[in-house]
Design a protein around this motif. Structure first.
Motif, PDB file in Angstrom:
ATOM      1  N   LYS A   1     -31.666   1.587  43.930  1.00  0.00           N
ATOM      2  CA  LYS A   1     -32.454   1.714  45.158  1.00  0.00           C
ATOM      3  C   LYS A   1     -32.379   0.424  45.968  1.00  0.00           C
ATOM      4  N   ASN A   2     -32.638   0.539  47.263  1.00  0.00           N
ATOM      5  CA  ASN A   2     -32.802  -0.653  48.085  1.00  0.00           C
ATOM      6  C   ASN A   2     -33.941  -1.483  47.507  1.00  0.00           C
ATOM      7  N   GLY A   3     -33.784  -2.793  47.549  1.00  0.00           N
ATOM      8  CA  GLY A   3     -34.779  -3.700  47.001  1.00  0.00           C
ATOM      9  C   GLY A   3     -34.487  -4.140  45.572  1.00  0.00           C
ATOM     10  N   THR A   4     -33.467  -3.545  44.946  1.00  0.00           N
ATOM     11  CA  THR A   4     -33.111  -3.933  43.584  1.00  0.00           C
ATOM     12  C   THR A   4     -32.518  -5.340  43.582  1.00  0.00           C
ATOM     13  N   GLN A   5     -32.958  -6.159  42.653  1.00  0.00           N
ATOM     14  CA  GLN A   5     -32.446  -7.523  42.510  1.00  0.00           C
ATOM     15  C   GLN A   5     -31.027  -7.472  41.955  1.00  0.00           C
ATOM     16  N   ILE A   6     -30.146  -8.328  42.492  1.00  0.00           N
ATOM     17  CA  ILE A   6     -28.791  -8.481  41.961  1.00  0.00           C
ATOM     18  C   ILE A   6     -28.524  -9.963  41.759  1.00  0.00           C
ATOM     19  N   ASN A   7     -28.128 -10.311  40.545  1.00  0.00           N
ATOM     20  CA  ASN A   7     -27.777 -11.698  40.211  1.00  0.00           C
ATOM     21  C   ASN A   7     -26.277 -11.745  39.972  1.00  0.00           C
ATOM     22  N   ILE A   8     -25.613 -12.592  40.723  1.00  0.00           N
ATOM     23  CA  ILE A   8     -24.158 -12.711  40.623  1.00  0.00           C
ATOM     24  C   ILE A   8     -23.847 -14.077  40.033  1.00  0.00           C
ATOM     25  N   TYR A   9     -23.171 -14.056  38.881  1.00  0.00           N
ATOM     26  CA  TYR A   9     -22.843 -15.264  38.136  1.00  0.00           C
ATOM     27  C   TYR A   9     -21.351 -15.539  38.192  1.00  0.00           C
ATOM     28  N   ALA A  10     -20.985 -16.820  38.068  1.00  0.00           N
ATOM     29  CA  ALA A  10     -19.573 -17.201  38.048  1.00  0.00           C
ATOM     30  C   ALA A  10     -18.927 -16.602  36.868  1.00  0.00           C
TER      31      ALA A  10
END
Length: 153
Positions: free
Chosen positions: A144-153
């Protein structure tokens, strides 16, 4: 199978009846993405990145995918890349850093599907996260919109 395809075409996210996806983790170096309900893994996917995948996105056209904490902030059921979920890049820190370097930070970073002309080509996007169209049908229905996304190296 037909239900997932129908959901993807309609852009409707109501067909998924499982636990809420509370966050997404993207591990760029491993080309691995996880959808989680708190700390419980719901689904995992492999993906392709931009043509210059190493490092944090700094400017428009650099072919990099941003690294850091963002949110899913928009949906596009009519994407030219099947379906797409927008990532809230650039944030205030990204904009400030790009300005300090005298460049534009870029934008329009998405999780999206893969057109047939790109199947089998590694790291072909301009900084987006590309999965197969079938996988994108699932992701689009689950996130859903508002979902947290963490992008790691």
């Amino acid at each position: 199978m037909m239900v997932g395809a129908a959901l993807g075409v309609s852009g409707c996210a109501t067909g998924y009846r499982g636990p809420e996806v509370t966050r997404i983790q993207v591990f760029k170096g491993h080309r691995h993405m996880q959808l989680l309900h708190h700390n419980k893994l719901l689904k995992a996917y492999d993906f392709e990145l931009g043509f210059a995948p190493t490092g944090h996105k700094v400017q428009e056209g650099d072919g990099r995918t941003p690294e850091g904490a963002y949110i899913i902030d928009r949906r596009n059921p009519y994407s030219r890349f099947h379906l797409s979920l927008g990532i809230s890049y650039p944030n205030a820190a990204d904009i400030a850093y790009a300005r300090s370097k005298g460049v534009h930070p870029g934008g329009d970073i998405f999780i999206h599907g893969t057109p047939s002309r790109h199947i089998g080509i590694p790291d072909w996007t301009w900084g987006c996260i590309a999965v197969t169209n079938d996988q994108m049908d699932e992701i689009y229905a689950m996130v859903k919109n508002g979902t947290q996304i963490n992008i790691y190296a």
